[in-house]
Design an enzyme around this catalytic site. Sequence first.
Site, PDB file in Angstrom:
ATOM      1  N   SER A  85      50.418  32.954  35.264  1.00  0.00           N
ATOM      2  CA  SER A  85      50.726  34.365  34.380  1.00  0.00           C
ATOM      3  C   SER A  85      52.491  33.957  34.227  1.00  0.00           C
ATOM      4  O   SER A  85      53.230  33.242  34.395  1.00  0.00           O
ATOM      5  CB  SER A  85      50.663  35.314  35.531  1.00  0.00           C
ATOM      6  OG  SER A  85      52.156  34.980  36.986  1.00  0.00           O
ATOM      7  N   HIS A  96      42.250  43.864  40.426  1.00  0.00           N
ATOM      8  CA  HIS A  96      43.249  42.579  40.816  1.00  0.00           C
ATOM      9  C   HIS A  96      43.968  43.024  42.553  1.00  0.00           C
ATOM     10  O   HIS A  96      43.825  43.893  42.923  1.00  0.00           O
ATOM     11  CB  HIS A  96      44.670  42.664  40.180  1.00  0.00           C
ATOM     12  CG  HIS A  96      44.635  42.230  38.692  1.00  0.00           C
ATOM     13  ND1 HIS A  96      43.902  43.375  37.427  1.00  0.00           N
ATOM     14  CD2 HIS A  96      44.408  40.814  38.148  1.00  0.00           C
ATOM     15  CE1 HIS A  96      44.091  42.365  36.369  1.00  0.00           C
ATOM     16  NE2 HIS A  96      43.814  40.691  36.726  1.00  0.00           N
ATOM     17  N   GLY A  97      43.951  42.057  42.725  1.00  0.00           N
ATOM     18  CA  GLY A  97      44.526  41.491  44.633  1.00  0.00           C
ATOM     19  C   GLY A  97      43.597  41.800  45.537  1.00  0.00           C
ATOM     20  O   GLY A  97      42.533  41.721  45.489  1.00  0.00           O
ATOM     21  N   ASP A 123      41.872  34.345  41.908  1.00  0.00           N
ATOM     22  CA  ASP A 123      44.253  34.270  42.206  1.00  0.00           C
ATOM     23  C   ASP A 123      44.269  34.549  43.077  1.00  0.00           C
ATOM     24  O   ASP A 123      44.489  33.431  44.450  1.00  0.00           O
ATOM     25  CB  ASP A 123      44.567  34.930  41.272  1.00  0.00           C
ATOM     26  CG  ASP A 123      46.022  34.441  41.753  1.00  0.00           C
ATOM     27  OD1 ASP A 123      47.038  33.940  41.823  1.00  0.00           O
ATOM     28  OD2 ASP A 123      47.566  35.305  40.905  1.00  0.00           O
ATOM     29  N   ASP A 154      47.570  33.787  31.424  1.00  0.00           N
ATOM     30  CA  ASP A 154      47.287  34.381  32.078  1.00  0.00           C
ATOM     31  C   ASP A 154      48.172  36.199  31.987  1.00  0.00           C
ATOM     32  O   ASP A 154      49.307  35.572  31.732  1.00  0.00           O
ATOM     33  CB  ASP A 154      47.129  34.299  33.459  1.00  0.00           C
ATOM     34  CG  ASP A 154      46.183  35.818  34.048  1.00  0.00           C
ATOM     35  OD1 ASP A 154      45.865  35.365  33.101  1.00  0.00           O
ATOM     36  OD2 ASP A 154      46.560  35.490  35.379  1.00  0.00           O
ATOM     37  N   HIS A 155      47.018  36.963  31.190  1.00  0.00           N
ATOM     38  CA  HIS A 155      48.464  38.734  31.381  1.00  0.00           C
ATOM     39  C   HIS A 155      49.431  38.192  30.153  1.00  0.00           C
ATOM     40  O   HIS A 155      50.206  38.959  31.023  1.00  0.00           O
ATOM     41  CB  HIS A 155      48.338  39.430  32.753  1.00  0.00           C
ATOM     42  CG  HIS A 155      47.257  39.874  32.853  1.00  0.00           C
ATOM     43  ND1 HIS A 155      46.450  40.355  32.875  1.00  0.00           N
ATOM     44  CD2 HIS A 155      46.408  38.671  34.555  1.00  0.00           C
ATOM     45  CE1 HIS A 155      45.131  40.688  33.221  1.00  0.00           C
ATOM     46  NE2 HIS A 155      45.529  39.132  34.859  1.00  0.00           N
TER      47      HIS A 155
HETATM   48  P1  13P Z   1      42.110  38.504  41.789  1.00  0.00           P
HETATM   49  O1  13P Z   1      43.243  38.870  41.635  1.00  0.00           O
HETATM   50  O2  13P Z   1      40.785  38.949  42.271  1.00  0.00           O
HETATM   51  O3  13P Z   1      42.430  36.671  42.161  1.00  0.00           O
HETATM   52  O4  13P Z   1      41.841  37.810  39.867  1.00  0.00           O
HETATM   53  C1  13P Z   1      43.176  37.125  39.537  1.00  0.00           C
HETATM   54  C2  13P Z   1      43.164  37.584  37.585  1.00  0.00           C
HETATM   55  O5  13P Z   1      42.307  38.139  37.364  1.00  0.00           O
HETATM   56  C3  13P Z   1      44.324  36.485  37.333  1.00  0.00           C
HETATM   57  O6  13P Z   1      44.219  37.018  35.976  1.00  0.00           O
HETATM   58  O1  G3H Z   2      46.044  39.214  37.107  1.00  0.00           O
HETATM   59  C1  G3H Z   2      46.950  38.215  37.908  1.00  0.00           C
HETATM   60  C2  G3H Z   2      47.135  37.329  38.559  1.00  0.00           C
HETATM   61  O2  G3H Z   2      46.533  36.916  40.484  1.00  0.00           O
HETATM   62  C3  G3H Z   2      48.733  37.073  38.888  1.00  0.00           C
HETATM   63  O3  G3H Z   2      49.392  37.348  39.326  1.00  0.00           O
HETATM   64  O4  G3H Z   2      51.591  37.552  37.793  1.00  0.00           O
HETATM   65  O5  G3H Z   2      51.765  37.768  41.037  1.00  0.00           O
HETATM   66  O6  G3H Z   2      51.970  35.481  39.840  1.00  0.00           O
HETATM   67  P1  G3H Z   2      51.691  37.000  38.777  1.00  0.00           P
HETATM   68 ZN    ZN Z   3      43.611  38.963  35.375  1.00  0.00          ZN
END
Ligand code: 13P
Ligand code: G3H
Ligand code: ZN
Length: 316
Positions: A48, A179-180, A255, A81-82
């Site tokens: 990320s 998420h989370g 994650d 990611d994102h």
């Molecule tokens: P979780 O928070 O459910 O693990 O999702 C992770 C995610 O989507 C990372 O892009």
């Molecule tokens: O969707 C987000 C992932 O869980 C990554 O989390 O941006 O805190 O690294 P982060």
């Molecule tokens: Zn995500």
Amino acid sequence: MIVTTAQLFKHAYGKYAVGAYNINNAEQAMGLFKGAIDSKAPFIIQISKGARSYTDKRMLEAIIRSAGEIFPEAIFAVHLDHGDEQTCYDCIDSGFFSSVMIDASHDPFEKNVEITKRVVDKAHAKGISVEAELGMLGGVEEDIKVEDGHATLTNPVEAQEFIKLTGCDSLACAIGTSHGAFKFKGKQSLHFDVLQKIKDLVPGFPLVMHGSSSVPQDEVARINAAGGTIAGSMGVDVNEYLPAAKLGVTKINIDTDGRLVWTRVHREFFRDKPSEFDFRPPGKIFIVEYAKFIASRNVLLGSAGQLDSLRASLGK
Ligand code: 13P
Ligand code: G3H
Ligand code: ZN
């Protein structure tokens, strides 16, 4: 061996989902590679924006390169990611990434299309594939928080149009996850009806499920018994991973569950050994526990045991 995300998706589509796991440090990387090899599974390692700035973006790339040398049998892709637009360009230019995610899902449809298309053009020119997102998951990611009730499921007709207009290679769809660690209040199921409609409109197109941690309740109980205060957390039913994969979900992002493993290991370690102050003993336990966790998820995703068949299909 680093391969393209497209190669992984081609082998997996409709049969199993490739686990996409976030890493932030060497311990997570070691556990991830070990778990993947133990379960003979291909995987996607994702970074990320926050992870890239945790130490330095070059540090994670070096860790991944080294892990690839320590575990030469591993077959994996490296994914942003994102990403925002600028971070996508940075990763495209770095020459290290197999794919990037441009997340403009918080913008209106037209603006999302515009931004995604710009990233797709730049990425494709360098042979890198692009994951985009349509619809809005709940929860927190990076600096954006979607309040309860403001999450929106992906509209299947819009998804078809979005893919046509942007030329993206995979699409993250909102099908009820967030998420989370606090995804649901009470037990809930994924919106398989939405998934089925998307698949009918774009057969063969790889879909991505974010927010897929299962938030194991025994893990949360152990964390709380060791001093944590994580109350009311709830995750995705792990028995829904494979049915989702059969409907075109080819990448499943996990994650938070890894963070729970880390928290449980470290809370229990320092509770039981209050005079300890060396980070290596709990770090070693974490690597082993995270590897076990990764292997168990790969079994549930159906990616476990696919390594040999994938290797043969790649002619390696
Ligand atoms: P979780 O928070 O459910 O693990 O999702 C992770 C995610 O989507 C990372 O892009
Ligand atoms: O969707 C987000 C992932 O869980 C990554 O989390 O941006 O805190 O690294 P982060
Ligand atoms: Zn995500």
